[in-house]
Design an enzyme around this catalytic site. Structure first.
Site, PDB file in Angstrom:
ATOM      1  N   TYR A  53     -48.909   4.519  22.418  1.00 46.14           N
ATOM      2  CA  TYR A  53     -48.258   5.801  22.723  1.00 46.14           C
ATOM      3  C   TYR A  53     -47.139   6.036  21.713  1.00 46.14           C
ATOM      4  O   TYR A  53     -45.972   5.681  21.920  1.00 46.14           O
ATOM      5  CB  TYR A  53     -47.729   5.826  24.163  1.00 46.14           C
ATOM      6  CG  TYR A  53     -48.829   5.752  25.205  1.00 46.14           C
ATOM      7  CD1 TYR A  53     -50.158   6.006  24.863  1.00 46.14           C
ATOM      8  CD2 TYR A  53     -48.547   5.421  26.522  1.00 46.14           C
ATOM      9  CE1 TYR A  53     -51.173   5.929  25.804  1.00 46.14           C
ATOM     10  CE2 TYR A  53     -49.558   5.348  27.476  1.00 46.14           C
ATOM     11  CZ  TYR A  53     -50.863   5.596  27.106  1.00 46.14           C
ATOM     12  OH  TYR A  53     -51.857   5.505  28.051  1.00 46.14           O
ATOM     13  N   HIS A 128     -57.143  -1.753  26.682  1.00 41.22           N
ATOM     14  CA  HIS A 128     -57.056  -0.285  26.704  1.00 41.22           C
ATOM     15  C   HIS A 128     -58.411   0.408  26.695  1.00 41.22           C
ATOM     16  O   HIS A 128     -58.650   1.325  27.479  1.00 41.22           O
ATOM     17  CB  HIS A 128     -56.216   0.191  25.504  1.00 41.22           C
ATOM     18  CG  HIS A 128     -55.540   1.503  25.721  1.00 41.22           C
ATOM     19  ND1 HIS A 128     -54.330   1.823  25.169  1.00 41.22           N
ATOM     20  CD2 HIS A 128     -55.896   2.593  26.429  1.00 41.22           C
ATOM     21  CE1 HIS A 128     -53.985   3.050  25.521  1.00 41.22           C
ATOM     22  NE2 HIS A 128     -54.916   3.535  26.285  1.00 41.22           N
ATOM     23  N   SER A 208     -54.571  10.616  33.525  1.00 44.82           N
ATOM     24  CA  SER A 208     -54.605  12.092  33.469  1.00 44.82           C
ATOM     25  C   SER A 208     -54.979  12.658  34.841  1.00 44.82           C
ATOM     26  O   SER A 208     -55.882  13.487  34.965  1.00 44.82           O
ATOM     27  CB  SER A 208     -55.570  12.601  32.392  1.00 44.82           C
ATOM     28  OG  SER A 208     -55.076  12.312  31.113  1.00 44.82           O
ATOM     29  N   LEU A 210     -53.693  14.835  36.634  1.00 46.93           N
ATOM     30  CA  LEU A 210     -53.488  16.282  36.793  1.00 46.93           C
ATOM     31  C   LEU A 210     -54.331  17.066  35.791  1.00 46.93           C
ATOM     32  O   LEU A 210     -54.182  18.280  35.672  1.00 46.93           O
ATOM     33  CB  LEU A 210     -51.995  16.618  36.624  1.00 46.93           C
ATOM     34  CG  LEU A 210     -51.064  15.858  37.581  1.00 46.93           C
ATOM     35  CD1 LEU A 210     -49.604  16.127  37.240  1.00 46.93           C
ATOM     36  CD2 LEU A 210     -51.362  16.235  39.034  1.00 46.93           C
ATOM     37  N   GLY A 211     -55.173  16.373  35.061  1.00 44.33           N
ATOM     38  CA  GLY A 211     -56.031  17.053  34.087  1.00 44.33           C
ATOM     39  C   GLY A 211     -55.588  16.877  32.655  1.00 44.33           C
ATOM     40  O   GLY A 211     -56.199  17.420  31.741  1.00 44.33           O
ATOM     41  N   GLY A 212     -54.496  16.113  32.444  1.00 43.36           N
ATOM     42  CA  GLY A 212     -54.043  15.845  31.078  1.00 43.36           C
ATOM     43  C   GLY A 212     -52.846  16.696  30.705  1.00 43.36           C
ATOM     44  O   GLY A 212     -52.577  17.733  31.324  1.00 43.36           O
ATOM     45  N   ALA A 216     -52.372  20.225  32.668  1.00 45.73           N
ATOM     46  CA  ALA A 216     -51.795  19.953  33.992  1.00 45.73           C
ATOM     47  C   ALA A 216     -51.201  21.211  34.624  1.00 45.73           C
ATOM     48  O   ALA A 216     -51.304  21.426  35.834  1.00 45.73           O
ATOM     49  CB  ALA A 216     -50.730  18.861  33.882  1.00 45.73           C
ATOM     50  N   GLY A 217     -50.619  22.068  33.797  1.00 39.97           N
ATOM     51  CA  GLY A 217     -49.979  23.285  34.313  1.00 39.97           C
ATOM     52  C   GLY A 217     -50.973  24.293  34.878  1.00 39.97           C
ATOM     53  O   GLY A 217     -50.609  25.154  35.672  1.00 39.97           O
TER      54      GLY A 217
HETATM   55  N1  LIG Z   1     -55.922   4.396  29.781  1.00 43.29           N
HETATM   56  C1  LIG Z   1     -56.097   5.466  29.055  1.00 43.29           C
HETATM   57  O1  LIG Z   1     -56.998   5.545  28.209  1.00 43.29           O
HETATM   58  C2  LIG Z   1     -55.180   6.635  29.270  1.00 43.29           C
HETATM   59  C3  LIG Z   1     -55.476   7.889  28.707  1.00 43.29           C
HETATM   60  C4  LIG Z   1     -54.597   8.948  28.964  1.00 43.29           C
HETATM   61  C5  LIG Z   1     -53.465   8.739  29.750  1.00 43.29           C
HETATM   62  N2  LIG Z   1     -53.187   7.499  30.250  1.00 43.29           N
HETATM   63  C6  LIG Z   1     -52.009   7.241  31.105  1.00 43.29           C
HETATM   64  O2  LIG Z   1     -52.063   8.115  32.214  1.00 43.29           O
HETATM   65  C7  LIG Z   1     -50.844   8.857  32.301  1.00 43.29           C
HETATM   66  C8  LIG Z   1     -51.100  10.223  32.894  1.00 43.29           C
HETATM   67  O3  LIG Z   1     -51.993  10.975  32.102  1.00 43.29           O
HETATM   68  P1  LIG Z   1     -51.493  12.191  31.172  1.00 43.29           P
HETATM   69  O4  LIG Z   1     -50.050  12.072  30.932  1.00 43.29           O
HETATM   70  O5  LIG Z   1     -52.437  12.215  30.033  1.00 43.29           O
HETATM   71  O6  LIG Z   1     -51.863  13.473  32.025  1.00 43.29           O
HETATM   72  P2  LIG Z   1     -51.433  14.071  33.444  1.00 43.29           P
HETATM   73  O7  LIG Z   1     -50.659  13.077  34.206  1.00 43.29           O
HETATM   74  O8  LIG Z   1     -52.656  14.613  34.051  1.00 43.29           O
HETATM   75  O9  LIG Z   1     -50.515  15.293  33.007  1.00 43.29           O
HETATM   76  C9  LIG Z   1     -49.266  15.069  32.412  1.00 43.29           C
HETATM   77  C10 LIG Z   1     -48.480  16.351  32.411  1.00 43.29           C
HETATM   78  O10 LIG Z   1     -48.364  16.845  33.722  1.00 43.29           O
HETATM   79  C11 LIG Z   1     -47.141  17.476  33.895  1.00 43.29           C
HETATM   80  N3  LIG Z   1     -46.718  17.193  35.287  1.00 43.29           N
HETATM   81  C12 LIG Z   1     -46.521  15.978  35.837  1.00 43.29           C
HETATM   82  N4  LIG Z   1     -46.172  16.084  37.122  1.00 43.29           N
HETATM   83  C13 LIG Z   1     -46.124  17.410  37.403  1.00 43.29           C
HETATM   84  C14 LIG Z   1     -45.791  18.152  38.557  1.00 43.29           C
HETATM   85  N5  LIG Z   1     -45.466  17.549  39.707  1.00 43.29           N
HETATM   86  N6  LIG Z   1     -45.833  19.506  38.461  1.00 43.29           N
HETATM   87  C15 LIG Z   1     -46.171  20.130  37.305  1.00 43.29           C
HETATM   88  N7  LIG Z   1     -46.491  19.468  36.171  1.00 43.29           N
HETATM   89  C16 LIG Z   1     -46.480  18.115  36.227  1.00 43.29           C
HETATM   90  C17 LIG Z   1     -46.172  16.860  32.926  1.00 43.29           C
HETATM   91  O11 LIG Z   1     -45.372  17.886  32.399  1.00 43.29           O
HETATM   92  P3  LIG Z   1     -43.954  17.624  31.691  1.00 43.29           P
HETATM   93  O12 LIG Z   1     -44.311  16.908  30.395  1.00 43.29           O
HETATM   94  O13 LIG Z   1     -43.451  18.986  31.495  1.00 43.29           O
HETATM   95  O14 LIG Z   1     -43.149  16.753  32.565  1.00 43.29           O
HETATM   96  C18 LIG Z   1     -47.050  16.129  31.934  1.00 43.29           C
HETATM   97  O15 LIG Z   1     -46.917  16.557  30.602  1.00 43.29           O
HETATM   98  C19 LIG Z   1     -50.348   8.898  30.846  1.00 43.29           C
HETATM   99  O16 LIG Z   1     -48.997   9.267  30.770  1.00 43.29           O
HETATM  100  C20 LIG Z   1     -50.654   7.497  30.419  1.00 43.29           C
HETATM  101  O17 LIG Z   1     -49.674   6.613  30.904  1.00 43.29           O
HETATM  102  C21 LIG Z   1     -54.049   6.461  30.030  1.00 43.29           C
END
Ligand SMILES: NC(=O)c1ccc[n+]([C@@H]2O[C@H](COP(=O)([O-])OP(=O)(O)OC[C@H]3O[C@@H](n4cnc5c(N)ncnc54)[C@H](OP(=O)(O)O)[C@@H]3O)[C@@H](O)[C@H]2O)c1
Length: 286
Positions: A53, A128, A208, A210-212, A216-217
């Site tokens: 990251y 990973h 992801s 919330l859809g990434g 997510a929004g």
């Molecule tokens: N293992 C893998 O291959 C892999 C791949 C992708 C992700 N991940 C992990 O999974 C985690 C989550 O996935 P992601 O970050 O890709 O996507 P996500 O959690 O689906 O979406 C992240 C976005 O959602 C917004 N958000 C979070 N909570 C919210 C709420 N309550 N209301 C409105 N908006 C909200 C955030 O906005 P703001 O930025 O404005 O706060 C953030 O940018 C990552 O951070 C990472 O640690 C792992």
């Protein structure tokens, strides 16, 4: 805050995903630290990170270092916080992602993560992503050796299919405690992996959820029932989504990414949102 288990470790039922604080669109350090501190204030005891990251090629481990600094500067007790990191993914710096699961590489990546996190043993080290050039058994064997050498306390895998989960379980035995796969209203094809985690007693960390980051929004506008339940309850569609995921199975521990204190606070409140069977059925059909 309700808790769930990863192996023998109790963690908050909602974790903090660190990725948005270190890749494209990341906030400045001050806001990122406030976000981590807001999570800790809200009772979060699971933080998901990875050495990959980061944005530029020369800043591998940006997110791990950030999390370490945020924990060190927090006023309260952080001894109960599980930091889950990962190895095996790389970002060459041109926006792409590549993989390397050679045992030598995983060993050196783990050493570097240990230094950045400033710990003697990594709480949860997750492989990973499978590398098509390296037999899966070799990669997971390297993770087993890291546990046995005391560098890692618990092992996890990510982006694994059911066959790989069974193989990892065979190689790691009880050292394997979690699977982290994509799962959200938009991406439900990890159902078989979730069912297998239930059978084997492994934690399932939907990534992801919330859809990434970029979508997510739009969750409420893309999936109307999430917006409808949210309006009826007076909460956000994202909070409804996390409550729905928590209700899917006791093995599920969502790790929503966040780069603002407001969003992680809103996400944590999902642990208090009890959806009724009719609501859950409508969300299942969404
Ligand atoms: N293992 C893998 O291959 C892999 C791949 C992708 C992700 N991940 C992990 O999974 C985690 C989550 O996935 P992601 O970050 O890709 O996507 P996500 O959690 O689906 O979406 C992240 C976005 O959602 C917004 N958000 C979070 N909570 C919210 C709420 N309550 N209301 C409105 N908006 C909200 C955030 O906005 P703001 O930025 O404005 O706060 C953030 O940018 C990552 O951070 C990472 O640690 C792992």
């Amino acid at each position: 805050m309700n808790s769930r288990r990863i192996g023998s470790t109790e963690v908050s039922a909602i974790g903090l995903g660190g990725m948005p604080m270190s890749i494209e669109g990341r906030p400045d350090e001050e806001r990122a630290i406030r976000t981590v501190h807001a999570a800790l204030d809200a009772g979060v005891t699971l933080i998901d990170t990875a050495d990959a990251y980061h944005l530029h090629a020369d800043e591998v481990g940006h997110n791990e270092s950030l999390i370490a600094r945020a924990l060190a500067s927090y006023g309260g007790d952080t001894s109960g916080v599980l930091v889950a990191t990962k190895g095996g993914h790389l970002r060459p710096g041109d926006g792409s992602w590549s993989v390397n699961s050679s045992p030598d590489y995983l060993r050196s990546a783990c050493e570097a993560s240990l230094k950045r996190l400033g710990v003697e043993a990594i709480g949860l080290y997750q492989h990973h992503r499978p590398d098509p050039k390296v037999p899966y058994a070799d990669a997971i064997g390297a993770v087993r050796d890291l546990v046995d050498a005391g560098k890692v306390r618990m092992a996890g895998i990510s982006n694994a299919n059911p066959e790989q989960i069974r193989q990892a379980r065979e190689i790691l035995g009880d050292r394997l405690v979690s699977v982290q796969n994509q799962y959200s209203p938009a991406f439900r094809s990890s159902e078989p992996e979730l069912a297998l985690c239930e059978e084997l007693g492994l934690a399932f960390l939907p990534w992801s959820p919330l859809g990434g980051i970029s979508r997510a929004g739009e969750l409420g506008s893309r999936f109307a029932p999430f917006a409808e339940v949210a309006a009826a309850r007076g909460v956000s569609p994202q909070q409804v989504c996390l409550a729905w995921l928590l209700a899917r199975s006791p093995q599920v521990i969502p790790i929503p990414g966040s780069s603002r204190p407001e969003t992680i606070r809103d996400s944590v409140a999902a642990t208090e949102l009890q959806l009724d069977p009719d609501e859950l059925a409508a969300l299942d059909r969404a």
